[in-house]
Design a protein around this motif. Structure first.
Motif, mmCIF file in Angstrom:
data_model
loop_
_atom_site.group_PDB
_atom_site.id
_atom_site.type_symbol
_atom_site.label_atom_id
_atom_site.label_comp_id
_atom_site.label_asym_id
_atom_site.label_seq_id
_atom_site.Cartn_x
_atom_site.Cartn_y
_atom_site.Cartn_z
ATOM 1 N N LEU A 196 0.828 -1.198 0.000
ATOM 2 C CA LEU A 196 0.000 0.000 0.000
ATOM 3 C C LEU A 196 0.868 1.257 0.000
ATOM 4 C CD1 LEU A 196 -2.542 1.712 0.311
ATOM 5 C CD2 LEU A 196 -2.570 1.111 2.752
ATOM 6 N N VAL A 197 1.832 1.310 0.895
ATOM 7 C CA VAL A 197 2.711 2.479 0.978
ATOM 8 C C VAL A 197 3.530 2.621 -0.302
ATOM 9 C CG1 VAL A 197 4.653 3.526 2.227
ATOM 10 C CG2 VAL A 197 2.786 2.428 3.497
ATOM 11 N N ASP A 198 3.985 1.509 -0.854
ATOM 12 C CA ASP A 198 4.744 1.554 -2.109
ATOM 13 C C ASP A 198 3.891 2.102 -3.253
ATOM 14 O OD1 ASP A 198 7.027 0.594 -0.930
ATOM 15 O OD2 ASP A 198 6.725 -1.493 -1.583
ATOM 16 N N ALA A 199 2.621 1.711 -3.275
ATOM 17 C CA ALA A 199 1.726 2.187 -4.335
ATOM 18 C C ALA A 199 1.501 3.694 -4.210
ATOM 19 C CB ALA A 199 0.396 1.444 -4.268
ATOM 20 N N ILE A 200 1.348 4.166 -2.990
ATOM 21 C CA ILE A 200 1.198 5.612 -2.780
ATOM 22 C C ILE A 200 2.478 6.330 -3.199
ATOM 23 C CG2 ILE A 200 0.924 7.403 -1.019
ATOM 24 C CD1 ILE A 200 -0.931 5.454 0.480
ATOM 25 N N ALA A 201 3.621 5.741 -2.870
ATOM 26 C CA ALA A 201 4.909 6.346 -3.216
ATOM 27 C C ALA A 201 5.074 6.460 -4.725
ATOM 28 C CB ALA A 201 6.047 5.528 -2.623
ATOM 29 N N SER A 202 4.651 5.439 -5.465
ATOM 30 C CA SER A 202 4.819 5.421 -6.921
ATOM 31 C C SER A 202 3.649 6.074 -7.648
ATOM 32 C CB SER A 202 4.993 3.986 -7.416
ATOM 33 O OG SER A 202 3.841 3.213 -7.112
ATOM 34 N N ARG A 203 2.702 6.629 -6.879
ATOM 35 C CA ARG A 203 1.522 7.316 -7.411
ATOM 36 C C ARG A 203 0.641 6.370 -8.245
ATOM 37 N NH1 ARG A 203 2.118 12.460 -5.858
ATOM 38 N NH2 ARG A 203 4.205 13.361 -5.727
ATOM 39 N N ASP A 204 0.605 5.117 -7.823
ATOM 40 C CA ASP A 204 -0.248 4.110 -8.467
ATOM 41 C C ASP A 204 -1.585 4.094 -7.726
ATOM 42 O OD1 ASP A 204 -1.518 1.883 -9.456
ATOM 43 O OD2 ASP A 204 0.220 0.564 -9.313
ATOM 44 N N ALA A 205 -2.486 4.952 -8.153
ATOM 45 C CA ALA A 205 -3.737 5.162 -7.429
ATOM 46 C C ALA A 205 -4.616 3.919 -7.386
ATOM 47 C CB ALA A 205 -4.511 6.322 -8.049
ATOM 48 N N GLU A 206 -4.702 3.176 -8.477
ATOM 49 C CA GLU A 206 -5.578 2.016 -8.511
ATOM 50 C C GLU A 206 -5.095 0.910 -7.571
ATOM 51 O OE1 GLU A 206 -8.543 2.061 -9.869
ATOM 52 O OE2 GLU A 206 -7.986 4.142 -10.291
ATOM 53 N N THR A 207 -3.778 0.665 -7.566
ATOM 54 C CA THR A 207 -3.240 -0.358 -6.651
ATOM 55 C C THR A 207 -3.406 0.078 -5.209
ATOM 56 O OG1 THR A 207 -1.637 -1.136 -8.287
ATOM 57 C CG2 THR A 207 -1.179 -1.644 -5.986
ATOM 58 N N ALA A 208 -3.162 1.357 -4.946
ATOM 59 C CA ALA A 208 -3.316 1.874 -3.585
ATOM 60 C C ALA A 208 -4.744 1.688 -3.092
ATOM 61 C CB ALA A 208 -2.922 3.351 -3.534
ATOM 62 N N ALA A 209 -5.709 2.021 -3.936
ATOM 63 C CA ALA A 209 -7.112 1.880 -3.556
ATOM 64 C C ALA A 209 -7.476 0.422 -3.336
ATOM 65 C CB ALA A 209 -8.012 2.497 -4.627
ATOM 66 N N ARG A 210 -6.996 -0.456 -4.221
ATOM 67 C CA ARG A 210 -7.306 -1.880 -4.097
ATOM 68 C C ARG A 210 -6.716 -2.462 -2.822
ATOM 69 N NH1 ARG A 210 -5.563 -3.164 -8.557
ATOM 70 N NH2 ARG A 210 -3.501 -3.999 -8.029
ATOM 71 N N GLU A 211 -5.475 -2.117 -2.519
ATOM 72 C CA GLU A 211 -4.835 -2.624 -1.309
ATOM 73 C C GLU A 211 -5.561 -2.123 -0.065
ATOM 74 O OE1 GLU A 211 -2.121 -4.628 -0.645
ATOM 75 O OE2 GLU A 211 -2.174 -5.189 -2.757
ATOM 76 N N ALA A 212 -5.804 -0.820 0.010
ATOM 77 C CA ALA A 212 -6.449 -0.240 1.193
ATOM 78 C C ALA A 212 -7.857 -0.791 1.383
ATOM 79 C CB ALA A 212 -6.491 1.279 1.070
ATOM 80 N N GLY A 213 -8.591 -0.932 0.293
ATOM 81 C CA GLY A 213 -9.958 -1.415 0.398
ATOM 82 C C GLY A 213 -10.066 -2.865 0.816
ATOM 83 N N SER A 214 -9.000 -3.635 0.563
ATOM 84 C CA SER A 214 -9.057 -5.062 0.880
ATOM 85 C C SER A 214 -8.776 -5.365 2.345
ATOM 86 C CB SER A 214 -8.042 -5.827 0.017
ATOM 87 O OG SER A 214 -6.708 -5.526 0.412
ATOM 88 N N TYR A 215 -8.041 -4.498 3.020
ATOM 89 C CA TYR A 215 -7.603 -4.823 4.381
ATOM 90 C C TYR A 215 -8.762 -5.019 5.346
ATOM 91 C CZ TYR A 215 -2.952 -3.453 2.769
ATOM 92 O OH TYR A 215 -1.773 -3.366 2.079
ATOM 93 N N ALA A 216 -9.673 -4.049 5.391
ATOM 94 C CA ALA A 216 -10.784 -4.148 6.342
ATOM 95 C C ALA A 216 -11.663 -5.357 6.036
ATOM 96 C CB ALA A 216 -11.615 -2.871 6.314
ATOM 97 N N ARG A 217 -11.836 -5.665 4.763
ATOM 98 C CA ARG A 217 -12.711 -6.766 4.369
ATOM 99 C C ARG A 217 -12.122 -8.137 4.682
ATOM 100 N NH1 ARG A 217 -16.992 -5.562 0.960
ATOM 101 N NH2 ARG A 217 -17.146 -3.381 0.341
ATOM 102 N N THR A 218 -10.820 -8.216 4.898
ATOM 103 C CA THR A 218 -10.201 -9.505 5.200
ATOM 104 C C THR A 218 -9.999 -9.717 6.695
ATOM 105 O OG1 THR A 218 -8.008 -8.523 4.831
ATOM 106 C CG2 THR A 218 -9.009 -9.701 2.995
ATOM 107 N N CYS A 219 -10.437 -8.756 7.513
ATOM 108 C CA CYS A 219 -10.358 -8.950 8.965
ATOM 109 C C CYS A 219 -11.231 -10.121 9.375
ATOM 110 C CB CYS A 219 -10.811 -7.689 9.699
ATOM 111 S SG CYS A 219 -9.645 -6.310 9.590
ATOM 112 N N ARG A 220 -10.797 -10.846 10.399
ATOM 113 C CA ARG A 220 -11.477 -12.065 10.803
ATOM 114 C C ARG A 220 -12.914 -11.837 11.222
ATOM 115 N NH1 ARG A 220 -9.363 -13.923 15.333
ATOM 116 N NH2 ARG A 220 -8.063 -12.120 15.711
ATOM 117 N N GLY A 221 -13.197 -10.675 11.776
ATOM 118 C CA GLY A 221 -14.543 -10.426 12.287
ATOM 119 C C GLY A 221 -15.491 -9.793 11.294
#
Length: 226
Positions: A196-221
């Protein structure tokens, strides 16, 4: 310096403002116990009843939690955060996960476009702090480091309204994450945020959004997954 006012009601308002400033500035962070009533009386130079009135007002507004026999603790950084904490304390974890996913994905997308070099240095430092916290095995330390990193990513979006909204949701997010982590850190529960941080660093908006959006959804609860 003692507070002075010809009217008690105005004096109580001054004390409320003084205590609120301690909270919003981070001097008294969420989860911390504030000074005792006698200590506040001495610090502010006002009567015990005035301090008590101010503390009760902030507790009513949701910023403080008065726990008999234990003390008074900070539970939110603003009145809106206090309202959200009370309103969503018993929310379905899936609903919280979906809200986090939406907000954090868009924030990461914007951060990839708008982040500054200073933002990037802070994100890398907080990422290292998060990884170091995981290595200690200390749950509370890791939760705080994780929440701080996510908030920094939202701030890097440079959208003041989005940042304020996410900050006001901070207690809800922290409670969600704390419940999801459980009593100990488990290797299968670790989510690498380096991409996620690497995607933000490289200004890869789509990868950044995909990574950030996936984290909460993969939480166990959350009851959801990608």
């Amino acid at each position: 310096m003692p507070l002075t006012s010809p009217r008690r009601s105005a004096l109580a308002d001054q004390v409320i403002d003084a205590l609120r400033d301690q909270i919003t500035s981070g001097e008294w962070p969420v989860g911390s116990r504030i000074p005792t009533e006698p200590e506040l009386v001495e610090q502010l130079g006002v009567a015990r009843n005035t301090v008590r009135e101010a503390v009760r007002a902030l507790a009513h507004n949701g910023l403080l939690d008065i726990r008999q026999g234990s003390g008074t603790y900070v539970v939110a950084t603003s009145e809106l955060a206090g309202v959200m904490h009370r309103r969503f304390a018993d929310a379905d974890p899936r609903d919280v996960a979906e809200l986090r996913s939406v907000l954090e994905a868009e924030a990461a997308r914007l951060a990839a476009h708008r982040r500054t070099e200073q933002d990037l240095r802070q994100l890398r430092a907080l990422l290292r702090r998060r990884e170091a916290a995981w290595e200690t095995g200390e749950v509370e330390r890791f939760v705080e480091a994780d929440v701080t990193l996510h908030l920094a990513i939202v701030r890097a979006s440079h959208n003041e309204v989005l940042t304020a909204l996410y900050a006001d949701l901070g207690t809800v997010v922290r409670t969600f994450l704390r419940n999801d982590v459980g009593e100990e850190l488990r290797s299968e529960g670790y989510l690498d945020h380096g991409r996620l941080v690497d995607a933000i660093a490289s200004r890869d908006a789509e990868t950044a959004a995909r990574e950030a959006g996936s984290y909460a959804r993969t939480c166990r609860g959350s009851g959801t997954g990608d």
